[in-house]
Design a protein around this motif. Sequence first.
Motif, short mmCIF file in Angstrom:
data_model
loop_
_atom_site.label_atom_id
_atom_site.label_comp_id
_atom_site.label_asym_id
_atom_site.label_seq_id
_atom_site.Cartn_x
_atom_site.Cartn_y
_atom_site.Cartn_z
N PHE A 1 0.84 -1.20 0.00
CA PHE A 1 0.00 0.00 0.00
C PHE A 1 0.87 1.25 0.00
O PHE A 1 0.66 2.17 -0.79
CB PHE A 1 -0.92 0.00 1.23
N TYR A 2 1.88 1.27 0.87
CA TYR A 2 2.70 2.48 0.95
C TYR A 2 3.53 2.68 -0.30
O TYR A 2 3.77 3.82 -0.72
CB TYR A 2 3.57 2.44 2.21
N LEU B 1 -2.58 7.34 -12.37
CA LEU B 1 -3.83 6.60 -12.56
C LEU B 1 -3.63 5.12 -12.31
O LEU B 1 -4.49 4.45 -11.74
CB LEU B 1 -4.35 6.84 -13.98
N PHE B 2 -2.47 4.60 -12.70
CA PHE B 2 -2.21 3.17 -12.52
C PHE B 2 -2.08 2.84 -11.03
O PHE B 2 -2.67 1.86 -10.54
CB PHE B 2 -0.92 2.79 -13.26
N ALA B 3 -1.35 3.69 -10.30
CA ALA B 3 -1.19 3.45 -8.86
C ALA B 3 -2.54 3.57 -8.15
O ALA B 3 -2.84 2.83 -7.22
CB ALA B 3 -0.19 4.43 -8.28
N MET B 4 -3.37 4.47 -8.65
CA MET B 4 -4.71 4.67 -8.12
C MET B 4 -5.52 3.38 -8.25
O MET B 4 -6.22 2.96 -7.32
CB MET B 4 -5.38 5.78 -8.93
N TYR C 1 -7.47 1.07 -5.39
CA TYR C 1 -8.86 0.60 -5.43
C TYR C 1 -8.94 -0.86 -5.05
O TYR C 1 -9.87 -1.30 -4.37
CB TYR C 1 -9.46 0.81 -6.82
N ILE C 2 -7.94 -1.66 -5.49
CA ILE C 2 -7.96 -3.08 -5.15
C ILE C 2 -7.83 -3.25 -3.64
O ILE C 2 -8.47 -4.10 -3.04
CB ILE C 2 -6.83 -3.81 -5.90
N VAL D 1 -13.96 -1.43 -9.91
CA VAL D 1 -13.57 -0.04 -10.14
C VAL D 1 -12.12 0.02 -10.60
O VAL D 1 -11.76 0.82 -11.47
CB VAL D 1 -13.78 0.79 -8.86
N ALA D 2 -11.28 -0.86 -10.04
CA ALA D 2 -9.87 -0.85 -10.43
C ALA D 2 -9.71 -1.19 -11.91
O ALA D 2 -8.97 -0.52 -12.64
CB ALA D 2 -9.09 -1.85 -9.58
#
Lengths: 455, 182
Positions: free
Chosen positions: B5-6, B36-39, B43-44, B51-52
């Motif tokens: 996550f971090y 956008l990719f890290a976003m 979401y996952i 959504v991911a």
Amino acid sequence: MTSLIIVSVLAVAVLYLGLFKYKTALLPVSVTGLLAAAAMAAMDWDLEKMYFSEMMLFDNYAVAFSILLILTTLLIFGLSRNYFEKISNNVAEYYALMLFALAGGVVMVSFHNLAMLFIGIEILSISLYVLAGIRRKDPASNEASLKYFLMGAFATGFLLFGTALIYGATGSFNLAAIASSGAFESALFRAGVLLMMVGLSFKVSVAPFHTWTPDVYEGSPGLIAMFMATVVKTAGFAAFLRLFLMAFAEASAFWAITVAILCILTLFAGNITAVFQDRFKRLLAWSSVSHAGYLLLAILAVGFSASSAVLVYTIAYSLASVAAFGIMILVSRARGNDHLDSFNGLARTNPFLAFTLTLAVCSLAGIPLTAGFFGKFYVFKVALAQGYTWLVVLAVINAMIGIYYYFKVIIAMYMKENANAVAIQLNPGFRLVLSIVVFLIFLFGIFPGLIANIL
Amino acid sequence: MTAIFYILAGIMLAAACYVAVSRDIARAVFCFFGVLFAMAGLYIFALADFVAVTQILVYAGGVVVLMIFALMLTDKQLLENIRRGESSGPRLFRARALPSILLALAVFAVLLQVITAVDWGNMAWRHEAVAAGNRITGHENMVENVGVNLMTRYLLPFEVISVFLLAALIGAAYLARGRTNN
């Protein structure tokens, strides 16, 4: 609900008429459809119907504002014969986009779920981004469209952010569920209210989020600016009030002071800047900012018949704006520009137009015997009932500033001469709409009870 | 898990900062792709796998490609002029950017206040949802859940969005139509 379906289907039908080149049928079909939509909306009176798992609620509030939006659009359509034809050959798109915007407006006044509020605002906005830029060869129109789009997209971001935080605090998008959640003390809820307020303030041009208004009004074609000043402002404020009335009323101790500050900022920013304008369209744009300030006064007084005050105010404001913008279109078309000097001598060449414009600006300024006086009267009354005396005093000072700049155009029409002015030809549509507006401004100015007790 | 996550959040923040301060539009667009990719990864973590996937398909796959196309089709001289105008002042911050910096800081202050002041584990509606068994454990088929909800509870917004898309389509077609036959 039926009226929303009729308006949406009407827009598609108008597109098909455009496809098959029935240009003469566009206006009659649109007008008939809108009349049917208004009639269907009136049938929902007192029924309080909830639709589709509480997504929309057609209570009397929604019905009254839907009818107001539809009838205002009808007045604007009455002025639009031979207007869009001058801009482009493809007329059907304008009617369709205005009808789509109206559908968005109807959703905005009847939502019962934050998802519907968002979709309604977006339908209205995206149609207007295009309508503001319909004069594609005119750089000012392009600039208006782009500016409106960028600012609007930014505002939408705030609105969505606020919606998400409210959902996080209460676990629901439903207005009734939010109101009964009891989460008003949580920081999440408060930040959500604040961000939604910012987003809505952008849409209804409340200071300090009003900076787009004068440029967008000036760059857009006159009829579209009229649509923005009447339908969009009415829908925006009806949505604003509905949200704060039905969902956030319990938390009013928290947001009231913010709204009061926004109200003062809007009143002074709008009125003081309007004093220095010498073009009538920009003057009307700044005055529309100041009217947003008066309407915020009513929102402060949530619960104390605020919806009735907002309804009276928006009816009066819409009527006067239709007349003022309509005559602005006629004068700038006949005399080349909308500078205040262009109105010189209008009383001699066109007494009817001069009289109508005088009545319209008197109504905007809130002079007695016009509908605008009772608009301001009821708004001040509900604010006083809530104890905002200091705010009403400031608003009255602003109303006096308003009288000063509104009377500049009356002085130009009646006291200044223009030797080579020729009479402006009116087409029957203009004559009919302006006569109706004059009649209604007087009617509601003398018998305010006709509209004051609706809600 | 927490480490991933971090890492994702770090990539996103670094890329977003680069997008904000970069003077080169092409590089900014590619870094935006990274954001956008890290976003999508985040979401996952929120168990929103549908959504991911949508995020990757629509934003990373569609919007960024559209931006790159727009960049390629823009007049090169125009971009050069913008860059020359930009590079004449100080590099990182300039007086013109002050209002936007203030606005960003104000929003950040609001969010920071929310993050510190809210008791996240103790919200009433969360307890109610857990008590009613209305929660996601990570083993459900989320796509089915989204589909059923779109067709039942959110049917009206789903349908009204078609009006929205139609209005957008007509507007785009009108604005993009050839200029000669007008």
